[in-house]
Enzyme design. Structure first.
Site, PDB file in Angstrom:
ATOM      1  N   ASP A 198      49.097  62.155 -61.124  1.00 33.38           N
ATOM      2  CA  ASP A 198      48.355  63.226 -61.831  1.00 33.38           C
ATOM      3  C   ASP A 198      49.168  63.678 -63.056  1.00 33.38           C
ATOM      4  O   ASP A 198      48.620  63.844 -64.154  1.00 33.38           O
ATOM      5  CB  ASP A 198      48.167  64.459 -60.930  1.00 33.38           C
ATOM      6  CG  ASP A 198      47.373  64.191 -59.657  1.00 33.38           C
ATOM      7  OD1 ASP A 198      46.305  64.768 -59.487  1.00 33.38           O
ATOM      8  OD2 ASP A 198      47.848  63.398 -58.826  1.00 33.38           O
ATOM      9  N   ASP A 217      41.090  62.743 -60.643  1.00 32.42           N
ATOM     10  CA  ASP A 217      40.166  63.499 -59.812  1.00 32.42           C
ATOM     11  C   ASP A 217      40.054  62.775 -58.466  1.00 32.42           C
ATOM     12  O   ASP A 217      39.886  61.549 -58.437  1.00 32.42           O
ATOM     13  CB  ASP A 217      38.800  63.564 -60.505  1.00 32.42           C
ATOM     14  CG  ASP A 217      37.801  64.404 -59.737  1.00 32.42           C
ATOM     15  OD1 ASP A 217      38.122  65.559 -59.410  1.00 32.42           O
ATOM     16  OD2 ASP A 217      36.695  63.889 -59.456  1.00 32.42           O
ATOM     17  N   THR A 251      42.483  63.706 -55.878  1.00 34.02           N
ATOM     18  CA  THR A 251      43.900  63.568 -55.500  1.00 34.02           C
ATOM     19  C   THR A 251      44.067  63.482 -53.976  1.00 34.02           C
ATOM     20  O   THR A 251      44.855  62.670 -53.483  1.00 34.02           O
ATOM     21  CB  THR A 251      44.721  64.755 -56.053  1.00 34.02           C
ATOM     22  OG1 THR A 251      44.565  64.773 -57.470  1.00 34.02           O
ATOM     23  CG2 THR A 251      46.200  64.621 -55.729  1.00 34.02           C
ATOM     24  N   HIS A 276      37.178  69.471 -48.792  1.00 36.21           N
ATOM     25  CA  HIS A 276      37.234  70.915 -49.067  1.00 36.21           C
ATOM     26  C   HIS A 276      36.051  71.637 -48.431  1.00 36.21           C
ATOM     27  O   HIS A 276      35.519  72.580 -49.014  1.00 36.21           O
ATOM     28  CB  HIS A 276      37.248  71.181 -50.579  1.00 36.21           C
ATOM     29  CG  HIS A 276      38.428  70.626 -51.292  1.00 36.21           C
ATOM     30  ND1 HIS A 276      38.413  69.441 -51.993  1.00 36.21           N
ATOM     31  CD2 HIS A 276      39.696  71.087 -51.404  1.00 36.21           C
ATOM     32  CE1 HIS A 276      39.608  69.206 -52.515  1.00 36.21           C
ATOM     33  NE2 HIS A 276      40.405  70.186 -52.177  1.00 36.21           N
ATOM     34  N   ASP A 310      36.767  69.200 -63.842  1.00 35.93           N
ATOM     35  CA  ASP A 310      36.115  68.350 -62.836  1.00 35.93           C
ATOM     36  C   ASP A 310      34.696  67.983 -63.252  1.00 35.93           C
ATOM     37  O   ASP A 310      34.184  66.945 -62.844  1.00 35.93           O
ATOM     38  CB  ASP A 310      36.019  69.087 -61.488  1.00 35.93           C
ATOM     39  CG  ASP A 310      37.376  69.331 -60.855  1.00 35.93           C
ATOM     40  OD1 ASP A 310      38.085  68.340 -60.632  1.00 35.93           O
ATOM     41  OD2 ASP A 310      37.721  70.500 -60.608  1.00 35.93           O
TER      42      ASP A 310
HETATM   43  N1  LIG Z   1      39.322  74.041 -53.049  1.00 29.80           N
HETATM   44  C1  LIG Z   1      39.737  73.223 -54.027  1.00 29.80           C
HETATM   45  N2  LIG Z   1      41.014  73.278 -54.465  1.00 29.80           N
HETATM   46  C2  LIG Z   1      41.438  72.456 -55.444  1.00 29.80           C
HETATM   47  N3  LIG Z   1      40.668  71.517 -56.028  1.00 29.80           N
HETATM   48  C3  LIG Z   1      39.406  71.428 -55.622  1.00 29.80           C
HETATM   49  C4  LIG Z   1      38.882  72.252 -54.599  1.00 29.80           C
HETATM   50  N4  LIG Z   1      37.599  71.908 -54.406  1.00 29.80           N
HETATM   51  C5  LIG Z   1      37.344  70.914 -55.265  1.00 29.80           C
HETATM   52  N5  LIG Z   1      38.419  70.620 -56.002  1.00 29.80           N
HETATM   53  C6  LIG Z   1      38.494  69.638 -57.093  1.00 29.80           C
HETATM   54  O1  LIG Z   1      37.200  69.110 -57.275  1.00 29.80           O
HETATM   55  C7  LIG Z   1      37.154  67.748 -56.887  1.00 29.80           C
HETATM   56  C8  LIG Z   1      35.873  67.502 -56.126  1.00 29.80           C
HETATM   57  O2  LIG Z   1      35.949  68.168 -54.882  1.00 29.80           O
HETATM   58  P1  LIG Z   1      35.749  67.369 -53.516  1.00 29.80           P
HETATM   59  O3  LIG Z   1      36.491  66.086 -53.602  1.00 29.80           O
HETATM   60  O4  LIG Z   1      36.260  68.303 -52.479  1.00 29.80           O
HETATM   61  O5  LIG Z   1      34.275  67.162 -53.460  1.00 29.80           O
HETATM   62  C9  LIG Z   1      38.390  67.548 -56.035  1.00 29.80           C
HETATM   63  O6  LIG Z   1      38.760  66.210 -56.034  1.00 29.80           O
HETATM   64  C10 LIG Z   1      39.372  68.469 -56.721  1.00 29.80           C
HETATM   65  O7  LIG Z   1      39.829  67.870 -57.952  1.00 29.80           O
HETATM   66  P2  LIG Z   1      41.291  67.171 -58.067  1.00 29.80           P
HETATM   67  O8  LIG Z   1      41.326  66.077 -57.079  1.00 29.80           O
HETATM   68  O9  LIG Z   1      41.301  66.717 -59.479  1.00 29.80           O
HETATM   69  O10 LIG Z   1      42.297  68.256 -57.783  1.00 29.80           O
HETATM   70 MG   LIG Z   2      39.370  67.088 -60.147  1.00 32.35          MG
HETATM   71 MG   LIG Z   3      43.915  68.814 -58.421  1.00 36.83          MG
HETATM   72 MG   LIG Z   4      42.764  66.275 -60.779  1.00 42.22          MG
END
Ligand SMILES: Nc1ncnc2c1ncn2[C@@H]1O[C@H](COP(=O)(O)O)[C@@H](O)[C@H]1OP(=O)(O)O
Ligand SMILES: [Mg+2]
Ligand SMILES: [Mg+2]
Ligand SMILES: [Mg+2]
Length: 362
Positions: free
Chosen positions: A54, A124, A126, A202, A251
């Protein structure tokens, strides 16, 4: 040497061309770091990880775009030390010729640096990356113009990874509203089903309630906002429903633009536009709802008791001023019949919009 063109390439096309080129490099960096076997994981918060991939991908993307477009505002997800030395080979100088081969749509020809904001999610998905679910990972670079998601790059570094160790990895999808989206084969989801994608890492009961209220025949739980919008683009799902404040502007900016460019929509769960001007709150406090068709049907299905927990973005003063100006022009012309709403006001009702609070650290 070719003579310089009398019509220089417009900023938006150069930005997208640079973003496509640097996304390939960011993908290489991510793959190289995974190969070392040392991800350097840091826990930023609850259920919120950051890896060396990242950090390194963001250094590469932000340094490249800043070098080429020093006057454009760029916001990246990760908080990094701005004095850190960036390796020379992280600065990509190319502009993707595929992007530049397209004509610039009329509405973007005069866009200036101060009208643009770039939103960068260097990696995206992670959580899934650290768990080896590699095709959930994307690199997202969004180009917002006057506060709206207009251009986007979604690079998927592990596309094709199931084809074996010698497979050619990665693909780049990009789009511009008014021009179209490229790099994938659009699909139509099965008419006899209602496939809904949502988070796998999440989740909470509100998220599950909101998905269930949309009457899914199947729920596809996968990681990443970019990855879920890819499922929509390829016709593998009907809707992406995320009644959570967890996603941020980086995102959704790129995925929204690519989806919108082929006629889909990405809004908050109230059905209001997500905004992307420089001083907007970073958090998508209205949640995320994306569809290719029947957007309002999904908005209407989500119960008011759930919607009451979410707040839409507040437009900037410039957007409000533009709206006031257009409204007065409409009044003066006496033309009550034709719509003069600018695009950013065409999709939602701002009367319930929240107060803008920016507590998220960049
Ligand atoms: N509660 C959270 N805390 C941090 N990042 C989140 C959260 N919910 C969603 N995200 C970000 O949105 C993206 C999509 O959510 P999900 O995968 O849960 O559907 C995640 O990959 C993450 O991005 P990133 O991976 O860039 O940190
Ligand atoms: Mg993301
Ligand atoms: Mg992140
Ligand atoms: Mg990210």
């Amino acid at each position: 040497m070719a003579a310089p063109s009398a019509f220089p390439t417009p900023l938006v096309m150069r930005l997208l061309a640079a973003s496509v080129s640097v996304s390939y490099k960011a993908g290489n960096i991510i793959r190289d770091i995974l190969k070392t076997g040392d991800l350097g994981i840091i826990e930023k918060g609850k259920n919120d990880l950051q890896t060396e991939a990242d950090r390194a991908a963001q250094r590469c993307i932000v340094a490249t775009l800043h070098k080429q477009f020093p006057k454009v505002a760029i916001f990246g997800e990760e908080s990094l030390d701005p004095t850190e030395k960036i390796p020379d080979d992280y600065i990509v100088k190319d502009l993707d010729p595929g992007v530049l081969s397209h004509p610039c749509p009329e509405g973007y020809k005069d866009v200036t640096d101060d009208q643009v904001v770039i939103w960068v999610d260097p990696l995206d998905g992670t959580a899934e990356f650290t768990q080896g679910l590699l095709d959930h990972v994307t690199v997202l670079i969004g180009v917002a113009v006057n506060g709206e998601a207009r251009g986007g790059v979604i690079y998927q570094p592990y596309y094709n990874y199931e084809a074996g160790p010698d497979a050619d990895l990665g693909r780049c999808i990009w789009g511009l509203v008014g021009l179209g989206s490229f790099g994938f084969i659009p699909g139509t989801p099965p008419a006899d089903k209602n496939l809904i994608t949502t988070t796998r890492s999440h989740s909470d009961w509100i998220i599950t309630e909101a998905v269930n209220s949309c009457e899914p025949t199947d729920i596809i739980r996968v990681g990443g906002a970019g990855h879920k919008v890819l499922l929509l683009l390829e016709g593998k799902v009907h809707a992406y429903v995320f009644a959570s404040k967890g996603c941020k502007k980086w995102d959704t900016c790129a995925p929204e633009a690519v989806l919108h460019a082929i006629g889909g929509r990405l809004t908050d769960i109230l059905g209001n536009p997500i905004l992307y001007h420089a001083n907007v709150q970073r958090q998508n406090a209205g949640g995320v709802l994306a569809t290719l068709q029947k957007h309002q049907w999904y908005v209407d299905k989500i119960p008011q008791e759930i919607k009451d927990n979410f707040v839409s973005d507040k437009p900037s003063e410039e957007m409000l001023e533009k709206k006031r100006l257009l409204a007065s022009m409409k009044f003066q012309s006496g033309d009550a019949g034709s719509s003069v709403d600018p695009p950013e006001f065409s999709q939602g009702d701002y009367s319930k919009a929240s107060k803008c609070s920016d507590k998220t650290k960049l």
